[in-house]
Every structure is written in C-alpha cells, then in structure tokens.
Design a protein around this motif. Structure first.
Motif, PDB file in Angstrom:
ATOM      1  N   PHE A  16       0.902  -1.404   0.026  1.00 52.86           N
ATOM      2  CA  PHE A  16      -0.143   0.047  -0.025  1.00 52.86           C
ATOM      3  C   PHE A  16       0.811   1.101  -0.041  1.00 52.86           C
ATOM      4  N   LEU A  17       2.071   1.282   0.573  1.00 54.86           N
ATOM      5  CA  LEU A  17       2.892   2.507   0.632  1.00 54.86           C
ATOM      6  C   LEU A  17       3.474   2.590  -0.836  1.00 54.86           C
ATOM      7  N   THR A  18       3.746   1.512  -1.549  1.00 56.45           N
ATOM      8  CA  THR A  18       4.185   1.565  -2.777  1.00 56.45           C
ATOM      9  C   THR A  18       3.205   2.100  -3.664  1.00 56.45           C
ATOM     10  N   LEU A  19       1.799   1.500  -3.564  1.00 60.75           N
ATOM     11  CA  LEU A  19       0.671   1.949  -4.245  1.00 60.75           C
ATOM     12  C   LEU A  19       0.562   3.501  -4.118  1.00 60.75           C
ATOM     13  N   ALA A  20       0.614   4.113  -2.851  1.00 62.14           N
ATOM     14  CA  ALA A  20       0.421   5.441  -2.566  1.00 62.14           C
ATOM     15  C   ALA A  20       1.405   6.317  -3.131  1.00 62.14           C
ATOM     16  N   GLY A  21       2.793   5.735  -3.378  1.00 60.09           N
ATOM     17  CA  GLY A  21       3.822   6.523  -4.132  1.00 60.09           C
ATOM     18  C   GLY A  21       3.395   6.763  -5.497  1.00 60.09           C
ATOM     19  N   ILE A  22       3.176   5.546  -6.039  1.00 60.21           N
ATOM     20  CA  ILE A  22       2.674   5.487  -7.392  1.00 60.21           C
ATOM     21  C   ILE A  22       1.385   6.497  -7.824  1.00 60.21           C
ATOM     22  N   ILE A  23       0.444   6.494  -7.053  1.00 61.87           N
ATOM     23  CA  ILE A  23      -0.518   7.563  -7.119  1.00 61.87           C
ATOM     24  C   ILE A  23      -0.162   9.003  -7.140  1.00 61.87           C
ATOM     25  N   ASN A  24       0.664   9.178  -6.171  1.00 59.63           N
ATOM     26  CA  ASN A  24       1.260  10.363  -5.819  1.00 59.63           C
ATOM     27  C   ASN A  24       2.392  10.990  -7.184  1.00 59.63           C
ATOM     28  N   ALA A  25       3.075  10.035  -7.581  1.00 61.69           N
ATOM     29  CA  ALA A  25       3.966  10.398  -8.709  1.00 61.69           C
ATOM     30  C   ALA A  25       3.084  10.580  -9.992  1.00 61.69           C
ATOM     31  N   PHE A  26       1.886   9.822 -10.081  1.00 63.18           N
ATOM     32  CA  PHE A  26       1.012  10.031 -11.305  1.00 63.18           C
ATOM     33  C   PHE A  26       0.377  11.326 -11.316  1.00 63.18           C
ATOM     34  N   GLY A  27      -0.124  11.808  -9.959  1.00 61.82           N
ATOM     35  CA  GLY A  27      -0.912  13.083  -9.971  1.00 61.82           C
ATOM     36  C   GLY A  27       0.053  14.124 -10.172  1.00 61.82           C
ATOM     37  N   VAL A  28       1.681  14.095  -9.811  1.00 64.27           N
ATOM     38  CA  VAL A  28       2.459  15.305  -9.906  1.00 64.27           C
ATOM     39  C   VAL A  28       2.685  15.395 -11.232  1.00 64.27           C
ATOM     40  N   VAL A  29       3.004  14.363 -11.983  1.00 65.21           N
ATOM     41  CA  VAL A  29       3.222  14.348 -13.454  1.00 65.21           C
ATOM     42  C   VAL A  29       2.276  14.861 -14.456  1.00 65.21           C
ATOM     43  N   VAL A  30       1.063  14.086 -13.998  1.00 67.61           N
ATOM     44  CA  VAL A  30       0.045  14.241 -14.999  1.00 67.61           C
ATOM     45  C   VAL A  30      -0.969  15.541 -14.867  1.00 67.61           C
ATOM     46  N   PHE A  31      -1.199  15.862 -13.587  1.00 67.83           N
ATOM     47  CA  PHE A  31      -1.902  16.800 -13.056  1.00 67.83           C
ATOM     48  C   PHE A  31      -1.352  18.273 -12.928  1.00 67.83           C
ATOM     49  N   LEU A  32      -0.206  18.187 -11.902  1.00 65.89           N
ATOM     50  CA  LEU A  32       0.389  19.434 -11.556  1.00 65.89           C
ATOM     51  C   LEU A  32       1.272  20.005 -12.393  1.00 65.89           C
ATOM     52  N   ALA A  33       2.245  19.050 -12.741  1.00 60.83           N
ATOM     53  CA  ALA A  33       3.432  19.764 -13.424  1.00 60.83           C
ATOM     54  C   ALA A  33       3.291  20.140 -14.878  1.00 60.83           C
ATOM     55  N   PRO A  34       2.285  19.821 -15.561  1.00 62.07           N
ATOM     56  CA  PRO A  34       1.887  20.280 -16.817  1.00 62.07           C
ATOM     57  C   PRO A  34       1.025  21.870 -16.834  1.00 62.07           C
ATOM     58  N   VAL A  35       0.648  22.000 -15.747  1.00 59.71           N
ATOM     59  CA  VAL A  35      -0.137  23.239 -15.671  1.00 59.71           C
ATOM     60  C   VAL A  35       0.416  24.210 -14.745  1.00 59.71           C
ATOM     61  N   ASN A  36       1.641  24.099 -14.336  1.00 57.00           N
ATOM     62  CA  ASN A  36       2.309  24.788 -13.462  1.00 57.00           C
ATOM     63  C   ASN A  36       2.001  25.011 -12.102  1.00 57.00           C
ATOM     64  N   LEU A  37       1.302  23.956 -11.457  1.00 52.10           N
ATOM     65  CA  LEU A  37       0.593  24.333 -10.135  1.00 52.10           C
ATOM     66  C   LEU A  37       1.490  23.525  -9.351  1.00 52.10           C
ATOM     67  N   TYR A  38       1.914  24.331  -8.259  1.00 48.52           N
ATOM     68  CA  TYR A  38       2.783  23.414  -7.498  1.00 48.52           C
ATOM     69  C   TYR A  38       2.236  23.027  -6.221  1.00 48.52           C
ATOM     70  N   ASP A  39       2.758  21.906  -5.907  1.00 48.94           N
ATOM     71  CA  ASP A  39       2.384  21.201  -4.492  1.00 48.94           C
ATOM     72  C   ASP A  39       3.318  21.765  -3.421  1.00 48.94           C
ATOM     73  N   SER A  40       3.060  21.333  -2.352  1.00 51.21           N
ATOM     74  CA  SER A  40       3.899  21.835  -1.224  1.00 51.21           C
ATOM     75  C   SER A  40       5.056  20.966  -0.815  1.00 51.21           C
ATOM     76  N   GLY A  41       5.989  21.412  -0.206  1.00 48.35           N
ATOM     77  CA  GLY A  41       6.943  20.831   0.373  1.00 48.35           C
ATOM     78  C   GLY A  41       8.079  20.655  -0.638  1.00 48.35           C
ATOM     79  N   ILE A  42       8.798  19.213  -0.375  1.00 49.69           N
ATOM     80  CA  ILE A  42       9.816  19.184  -1.482  1.00 49.69           C
ATOM     81  C   ILE A  42       9.298  18.808  -3.069  1.00 49.69           C
ATOM     82  N   SER A  43       8.108  18.343  -3.048  1.00 54.39           N
ATOM     83  CA  SER A  43       7.687  17.985  -4.463  1.00 54.39           C
ATOM     84  C   SER A  43       7.454  19.252  -5.359  1.00 54.39           C
ATOM     85  N   GLY A  44       6.889  20.321  -4.575  1.00 52.52           N
ATOM     86  CA  GLY A  44       6.450  21.639  -4.982  1.00 52.52           C
ATOM     87  C   GLY A  44       7.850  22.320  -5.426  1.00 52.52           C
ATOM     88  N   THR A  45       8.822  22.221  -4.351  1.00 50.38           N
ATOM     89  CA  THR A  45      10.179  22.864  -4.926  1.00 50.38           C
ATOM     90  C   THR A  45      10.734  22.313  -5.954  1.00 50.38           C
TER      91      THR A  45
END
Length: 84
Positions: A12-41
């Motif tokens: 489940f921790l691996t699955l959560a990491g995959i879902i998080n990575a998918f969300g960042v790459v597919v939804f946040l990064a293309p529209v220049n919307l920043y997440d908080s913390g290390i991923s947003g930085t």
C-alpha cells in the motif's frame, strides 16, 4: 502473520507513491501548479533549470539530505521503512 502485514503495508505504501507520482506528473506539472514541500520545490526548480535537469533528478537530489538526516537521527530501521 507478521510477514503478511509487513508485505501488506509495503504494497500500500508503494501504491500510494505511484498514485502521488502520477498526480504530480499528469495533473500538477503540466499546468505549473505547485505542490507543497519537497515535491513543489522540485517542480519549481525543474521548470527554471535546463532540460537535462528533470523533475525526477531534482526530487532525488533534494531528498538525499532528508534521507541522510533521518538515517542519522532515527536509525536504519525507521529510514528504510520511510522509503516505502
């Protein structure tokens, strides 16, 4: 039973990491919307650096000091579990 629970947590921790990575790459990064913390930085830095300096490379580079700090302060068992 203890090994089953450990494998279940890791799955489940691996699955959560995959879902998080998918969300960042597919939804946040293309529209220049920043997440908080290390991923947003990392997203911000990757958009301001040359093409060869990818988001995944910057994520790894920014997480190395946190990994080493966790290893020093909390020990190997906690740090290895935190990877998953």
């Amino acid at each position: 039973m203890k090994n089953f629970i450990s494998a279940f947590k890791e799955l489940f921790l691996t699955l959560a990491g995959i879902i998080n990575a998918f969300g960042v790459v597919v939804f946040l990064a293309p529209v220049n919307l920043y997440d908080s913390g290390i991923s947003g930085t990392s997203m911000l830095i990757s958009q301001e650096t040359p093409e060869w300096c990818s988001l995944s490379l910057i994520l790894i580079l920014l997480n190395i000091p946190l990994f080493l700090l966790g290893l020093k302060r909390e020990g190997l068992k906690f740090t290895v579990y935190a990877i998953y």
